[in-house]
Design a protein around this motif. Sequence first.
Motif, PDB file in Angstrom:
ATOM      1  N   VAL A   1       0.833  -1.097  -0.100  1.00  0.00           N
ATOM      2  CA  VAL A   1      -0.100  -0.107  -0.031  1.00  0.00           C
ATOM      3  C   VAL A   1       0.802   1.200  -0.089  1.00  0.00           C
ATOM      4  O   VAL A   1       2.059   1.255   0.500  1.00  0.00           O
ATOM      5  N   THR A   2       0.341   2.180  -0.427  1.00  0.00           N
ATOM      6  CA  THR A   2       0.890   3.817  -0.457  1.00  0.00           C
ATOM      7  C   THR A   2      -0.135   4.565  -0.146  1.00  0.00           C
ATOM      8  O   THR A   2      -1.355   4.614  -0.629  1.00  0.00           O
ATOM      9  N   GLY A   3       0.289   5.537   0.426  1.00  0.00           N
ATOM     10  CA  GLY A   3      -0.670   6.491   0.930  1.00  0.00           C
ATOM     11  C   GLY A   3      -0.264   8.012   1.630  1.00  0.00           C
ATOM     12  O   GLY A   3       1.033   7.899   1.842  1.00  0.00           O
ATOM     13  N   ASN A   4      -1.209   8.789   1.846  1.00  0.00           N
ATOM     14  CA  ASN A   4      -0.737  10.107   2.285  1.00  0.00           C
ATOM     15  C   ASN A   4      -1.620  10.534   3.529  1.00  0.00           C
ATOM     16  O   ASN A   4      -1.672  11.763   3.856  1.00  0.00           O
ATOM     17  N   ASP A   5      -2.169   9.576   4.266  1.00  0.00           N
ATOM     18  CA  ASP A   5      -2.983   9.946   5.101  1.00  0.00           C
ATOM     19  C   ASP A   5      -2.360  10.345   6.292  1.00  0.00           C
ATOM     20  O   ASP A   5      -1.251   9.864   6.802  1.00  0.00           O
ATOM     21  N   ALA A   6      -2.480  11.825   6.920  1.00  0.00           N
ATOM     22  CA  ALA A   6      -1.444  12.239   7.876  1.00  0.00           C
ATOM     23  C   ALA A   6      -1.325  11.659   9.006  1.00  0.00           C
ATOM     24  O   ALA A   6      -0.345  11.428   9.653  1.00  0.00           O
ATOM     25  N   GLU A   7      -2.501  11.122   9.492  1.00  0.00           N
ATOM     26  CA  GLU A   7      -2.601  10.259  10.695  1.00  0.00           C
ATOM     27  C   GLU A   7      -1.590   9.209  10.719  1.00  0.00           C
ATOM     28  O   GLU A   7      -0.914   8.799  11.636  1.00  0.00           O
ATOM     29  N   LEU A   8      -1.925   8.548   9.689  1.00  0.00           N
ATOM     30  CA  LEU A   8      -1.305   7.005   9.494  1.00  0.00           C
ATOM     31  C   LEU A   8       0.123   7.113   9.393  1.00  0.00           C
ATOM     32  O   LEU A   8       0.941   6.606   9.787  1.00  0.00           O
ATOM     33  N   ALA A   9       0.322   8.221   8.365  1.00  0.00           N
ATOM     34  CA  ALA A   9       1.997   8.725   7.983  1.00  0.00           C
ATOM     35  C   ALA A   9       2.837   9.210   9.549  1.00  0.00           C
ATOM     36  O   ALA A   9       3.889   8.491   9.544  1.00  0.00           O
ATOM     37  N   SER A  10       2.150   9.844  10.429  1.00  0.00           N
ATOM     38  CA  SER A  10       2.815  10.257  11.568  1.00  0.00           C
ATOM     39  C   SER A  10       3.085   9.124  12.486  1.00  0.00           C
ATOM     40  O   SER A  10       3.704   8.920  13.212  1.00  0.00           O
TER      41      SER A  10
END
Length: 148
Positions: free
Chosen positions: A66-75
């Motif tokens: 998976v790749t993504g840019n959800d700020a909460e998950l990324a942090s």
Amino acid sequence: MYGPTKSGNQPADTGTAVDDTPTASAKPTLIGNRKPDELLSRAEAFFAQKGVKSLVVERDLGIVGVTGNDAELASLYLKCSDQPGPSNLDETYRILVQIFSAGEGSNIMVQVNGVAGLLAADGNDKVKPFACSSSGVFEKDLLEALRK
């Protein structure tokens, strides 16, 4: 003149991208009492439970990614704070899980990495993109879930 040029005494460009990470030193984790197909299904379910939609599932290769840019998950999954700059960076994560047979049991390899940066309104880099490493949270939680 266009294209590659000879650099004389200058060091050669290694050609590595910002988000490339070496995987040759990564060691798989052995789970001795589970088959790869079972663990692959459980890994898919784990992604869904964590709110991460699996974008790539390749059963023949034993891969969920998976790749993504959800700020909460990324942090949660990335460590990008070792770089100076504003705290409102755009972070993109990439998670790849590979599950393969170990004869008796299965080997699991998990790779989590990402990139952070900040674009200005005109589309130019306000903060140049830089590599982020894993916080270790995703790997630990996934392996715990797969061992149950």
